[in-house]
Motif scaffolding. Structure first.
Motif, mmCIF file in Angstrom:
data_model
loop_
_atom_site.group_PDB
_atom_site.id
_atom_site.type_symbol
_atom_site.label_atom_id
_atom_site.label_comp_id
_atom_site.label_asym_id
_atom_site.label_seq_id
_atom_site.Cartn_x
_atom_site.Cartn_y
_atom_site.Cartn_z
ATOM 1 N N ALA A 59 0.856 -1.385 0.094
ATOM 2 C CA ALA A 59 -0.010 -0.017 0.031
ATOM 3 C C ALA A 59 0.865 1.218 -0.008
ATOM 4 O O ALA A 59 0.515 2.212 -0.588
ATOM 5 N N TYR A 60 2.044 1.275 0.719
ATOM 6 C CA TYR A 60 2.918 2.229 0.724
ATOM 7 C C TYR A 60 3.531 2.560 -0.696
ATOM 8 O O TYR A 60 3.395 3.854 -1.225
ATOM 9 N N LEU A 61 4.025 1.320 -1.201
ATOM 10 C CA LEU A 61 4.554 1.737 -2.538
ATOM 11 C C LEU A 61 3.663 2.142 -3.554
ATOM 12 O O LEU A 61 3.825 2.987 -4.503
ATOM 13 N N GLU A 62 2.339 1.620 -3.672
ATOM 14 C CA GLU A 62 1.244 2.260 -4.465
ATOM 15 C C GLU A 62 1.027 3.783 -4.274
ATOM 16 O O GLU A 62 0.762 4.280 -5.141
ATOM 17 N N ALA A 63 1.103 4.141 -3.045
ATOM 18 C CA ALA A 63 0.913 5.559 -2.614
ATOM 19 C C ALA A 63 2.147 6.449 -3.101
ATOM 20 O O ALA A 63 1.670 7.349 -3.844
ATOM 21 N N VAL A 64 3.389 5.972 -2.986
ATOM 22 C CA VAL A 64 4.489 6.973 -3.418
ATOM 23 C C VAL A 64 4.381 6.829 -4.909
ATOM 24 O O VAL A 64 5.184 7.663 -5.544
ATOM 25 N N GLN A 65 3.860 5.980 -5.522
ATOM 26 C CA GLN A 65 4.058 5.563 -7.323
ATOM 27 C C GLN A 65 2.835 5.974 -7.845
ATOM 28 O O GLN A 65 2.634 5.970 -9.010
ATOM 29 N N GLY A 66 1.873 6.947 -7.026
ATOM 30 C CA GLY A 66 0.852 7.472 -7.642
ATOM 31 C C GLY A 66 -0.143 6.631 -8.227
ATOM 32 O O GLY A 66 -0.980 7.086 -8.798
ATOM 33 N N HIS A 67 -0.366 5.362 -7.558
ATOM 34 C CA HIS A 67 -1.589 4.454 -8.002
ATOM 35 C C HIS A 67 -2.573 4.616 -7.074
ATOM 36 O O HIS A 67 -3.691 3.903 -6.985
ATOM 37 N N ASN A 68 -2.565 5.655 -6.062
ATOM 38 C CA ASN A 68 -3.591 5.650 -5.054
ATOM 39 C C ASN A 68 -4.221 7.103 -4.885
ATOM 40 O O ASN A 68 -3.354 8.027 -4.274
ATOM 41 N N PRO A 69 -5.207 7.509 -5.368
ATOM 42 C CA PRO A 69 -5.636 9.052 -5.448
ATOM 43 C C PRO A 69 -5.773 9.489 -4.168
ATOM 44 O O PRO A 69 -5.513 10.864 -3.915
ATOM 45 N N LYS A 70 -6.098 8.578 -3.203
ATOM 46 C CA LYS A 70 -6.396 9.155 -1.880
ATOM 47 C C LYS A 70 -5.095 9.742 -1.220
ATOM 48 O O LYS A 70 -5.132 11.041 -0.567
ATOM 49 N N TYR A 71 -3.924 9.515 -1.674
ATOM 50 C CA TYR A 71 -2.592 10.190 -1.278
ATOM 51 C C TYR A 71 -1.954 11.105 -2.440
ATOM 52 O O TYR A 71 -0.830 11.426 -2.182
ATOM 53 N N GLY A 72 -2.812 11.361 -3.345
ATOM 54 C CA GLY A 72 -2.410 12.539 -4.221
ATOM 55 C C GLY A 72 -1.695 13.685 -3.646
ATOM 56 O O GLY A 72 -0.670 13.873 -4.304
ATOM 57 N N PRO A 73 -2.301 14.276 -2.658
ATOM 58 C CA PRO A 73 -1.412 15.506 -2.158
ATOM 59 C C PRO A 73 -0.196 15.216 -1.599
ATOM 60 O O PRO A 73 0.546 16.174 -1.450
ATOM 61 N N TRP A 74 0.202 14.045 -1.271
ATOM 62 C CA TRP A 74 1.524 13.904 -0.788
ATOM 63 C C TRP A 74 2.710 13.986 -2.087
ATOM 64 O O TRP A 74 3.755 13.685 -1.858
ATOM 65 N N LEU A 75 2.011 14.021 -3.310
ATOM 66 C CA LEU A 75 3.080 14.101 -4.426
ATOM 67 C C LEU A 75 3.081 15.309 -4.951
ATOM 68 O O LEU A 75 2.241 16.099 -5.154
ATOM 69 N N THR A 76 4.521 15.661 -5.425
ATOM 70 C CA THR A 76 4.820 17.037 -6.100
ATOM 71 C C THR A 76 5.397 16.482 -7.692
ATOM 72 O O THR A 76 6.635 15.807 -7.408
ATOM 73 N N TYR A 77 4.754 16.645 -8.597
ATOM 74 C CA TYR A 77 5.220 16.124 -9.549
ATOM 75 C C TYR A 77 6.465 17.233 -10.156
ATOM 76 O O TYR A 77 6.378 18.311 -10.256
ATOM 77 N N VAL A 78 7.482 16.516 -10.842
ATOM 78 C CA VAL A 78 8.523 17.432 -11.189
ATOM 79 C C VAL A 78 8.465 18.032 -12.437
ATOM 80 O O VAL A 78 9.057 19.210 -12.706
ATOM 81 N N ASN A 79 7.601 17.424 -13.436
ATOM 82 C CA ASN A 79 7.034 18.134 -14.602
ATOM 83 C C ASN A 79 5.705 18.659 -14.627
ATOM 84 O O ASN A 79 4.863 17.347 -15.088
ATOM 85 N N PRO A 80 5.210 19.610 -13.876
ATOM 86 C CA PRO A 80 3.922 19.588 -13.939
ATOM 87 C C PRO A 80 3.154 19.796 -15.259
ATOM 88 O O PRO A 80 3.788 20.186 -16.179
#
Ligand SMILES: Cc1[nH+]cc(COP(=O)(O)O)c(CN[C@@H](CCC(=O)O)C(=O)O)c1O
Length: 307
Positions: free
Chosen positions: A286-307
Motif C-alpha cells: 500500500a505504501y509503494l502504491e501511494a508513493v508511485q501515484g497509484h492511489n488517488p487518496k494520497y495524491g496530495p503527498w506527491l509533487t510532480y517534477v514536470n507539472p
C-alpha cells in the motif's frame, strides 16, 4: 570509484558534480555541523514525483533552526532546487539529498561565524536500502551496544550530520556481526529506532508504533500510520522493550530510504514465523502504491517534477 550523482544544485546553481567542491577547512567536515534531508522521487503514471516534499523541506529548515544556521534560501527556493535536480538529471526515480553546512570561514568550535550556511541538493538512483534479500526474507537485526543518544546530548529530532556518528557506529557493528541493520535502545534500555529507520510491530492485528521519545519524527512513520488506519488497522503509540519485540508477531522498519522493510529476526530470535509478516507486506504494498501515484487518496503527498 566515486559515486555518480550527475548535476548538483550548489548554492543556488545547477553545476556538474566535479564543480560542487568544498575546502578541507570546511567547519562541517571537522565538527559534523551540517543538516540534511533524505527524500525520494518515484516514477508515477504522470511522470516523476517527489514524495512529501513540503514536510521534508519543513524539517530541513527546522534542523537548521536547531543548529542556529542561517540558510540563504527560502523554503520555496530549496523546494525548486530539489525539483530541478531531479528534472535536470532526467531521473525517473531517485534518492534526493539536500545538505546545508557550516563553511570554511573559521574553525573555532562555535560554528556561528560560518553563517550563512552553504546549501546543496544532490540526487542519485538508489534501490532498496537494505537490499532486495532483506525485503524478501526480512532483515536480520541485532541490538547495538551503542545506545541512541539522550535528548540532552544530541538533538535527535533534527537531521544533524554529527548525529549520524551514532548511527554509523551502530551500523558498522551490525555489519561486522553479519546482521542487516542495528536496533538502538535508549539510555533506559527501551527500544528507540534503527540506525536510519523508525520501528513498528504487530501483536495480533493491532499495530504498535514506538512513540517519538528520542527518535527522529519520521515522515514515513507518519505516512504508514495514516495508510494503516485507512486499511482499518488499530494503531497505538507505545514504549517497547527488546524482549517485547521478541514476542511480537511481526516487526518492520520504515524510512525514506528503507521504505517499509520487514524484520525476520532480532538478536537471533525469529520474529513470528521468521519470514516477512503478512500485514507488513500488505502495508509495504500500500505504501509503494501511494508513493508511485497509484492511489488517488494520497495524491496530495506527491509533487510532480514536470507539472
Ligand atoms: C535516525 C533515523 N530515524 C528515522 C528515519 C526515518 O525518517 P523518514 O525518512 O522521515 O521517514 C531516518 C531517515 N534516514 C534517512 C537517511 C538514511 C541514510 O542516510 O542512510 C533516510 O531514510 O533517507 C533516520 O535517519
Amino acid at each position: 570509484s566515486k559515486m555518480k550523482t550527475g548535476l548538483i544544485w550548489f548554492n543556488g546553481h545547477i553545476v556538474p558534480q566535479e564543480e560542487a567542491k568544498v575546502s578541507v577547512l570546511t567547519h562541517a567536515l571537522h565538527y559534523g555541523t551540517s543538516v540534511f534531508e533524505g527524500i525520494r522521487a518515484y516514477e508515477t503514471p504522470k511522470g516523476p514525483a517527489v514524495f512529501r516534499l513540503k514536510e521534508h523541506v519543513e524539517r530541513f529548515f527546522h534542523s537548521a533552526k536547531v543548529m542556529m544556521f542561517e540558510l540563504p534560501f527560502t523554503p520555496e527556493q530549496v523546494s525548486e532546487g530539489i525539483l530541478s535536480v531531479v528534472r535536470e538529471n532526467s531521473y525517473k526515480s531517485c534518492y534526493i539529498r539536500p545538505l546545508a553546512w557550516m563553511g570554511a570561514t573559521s574553525l573555532g568550535v562555535n560554528p556561528l561565524p560560518n553563517n550563512p550556511a552553504e546549501v546543496m541538493v544532490a540526487a542519485w538512483e538508489w534501490g532498496t536500502y537494505l537490499g532486495d534479500e532483506a525485503v524478501r526474507k526480512g532483515a536480520r537485526l541485532i541490538t547495538s551496544s551503542w545506545a541512541r543518544f539522550p535528548a540532552n546530548v544530541m538533538p535527535g529530532k533534527a537531521k544533524v550530520g554529527g548525529n549520524y556518528v551514532n548511527s554509523a557506529l551502530a551500523r558498522i557493528e551490525a555489519h561486522q556481526a553479519g546482521a542487516d541493520e542495528a536496533l538502538l535502545l535508549d539510555k533506559e534500555g527501551f527500544v528507540a529506532e534503527g540506525s536510519g529507520e523508525n520501528l513498528f510491530f504487530f501483536k495480533g492485528s493491532t499495530l504498535y508504533v514506538l512513540e517519538h521519545s528520542v527518535n527522529l519524527m519520521g515522515i514515513t512513520r507518519d505516512s504508514v500510520i495514516t495508510i494503516a488506519r485507512d486499511l482499518g488497522y488499530e494503531v497505538r503509540e507505545c514504549r517497547a522493550t527488546r524482549d517485547q519485540l521478541y514476542m511480537a508477531d511481526e516487526v518492520f522498519m520504515v524510512g525514506t530510504a528503507a521504505e517499509v522493510t520487514p524484520v525476520s529476526s532480532l538478536d537471533h530470535r525469529a520474529i513470528g514465523s521468521g519470514q516477512a509478516g503478512e500485514h507488513t507486506m500488505r502495508l509495504r504494498k500500500a505504501y509503494l502504491e501511494a508513493v508511485q501515484g497509484h492511489n488517488p487518496k494520497y495524491g496530495p503527498w506527491l509533487t510532480y517534477v514536470n507539472p
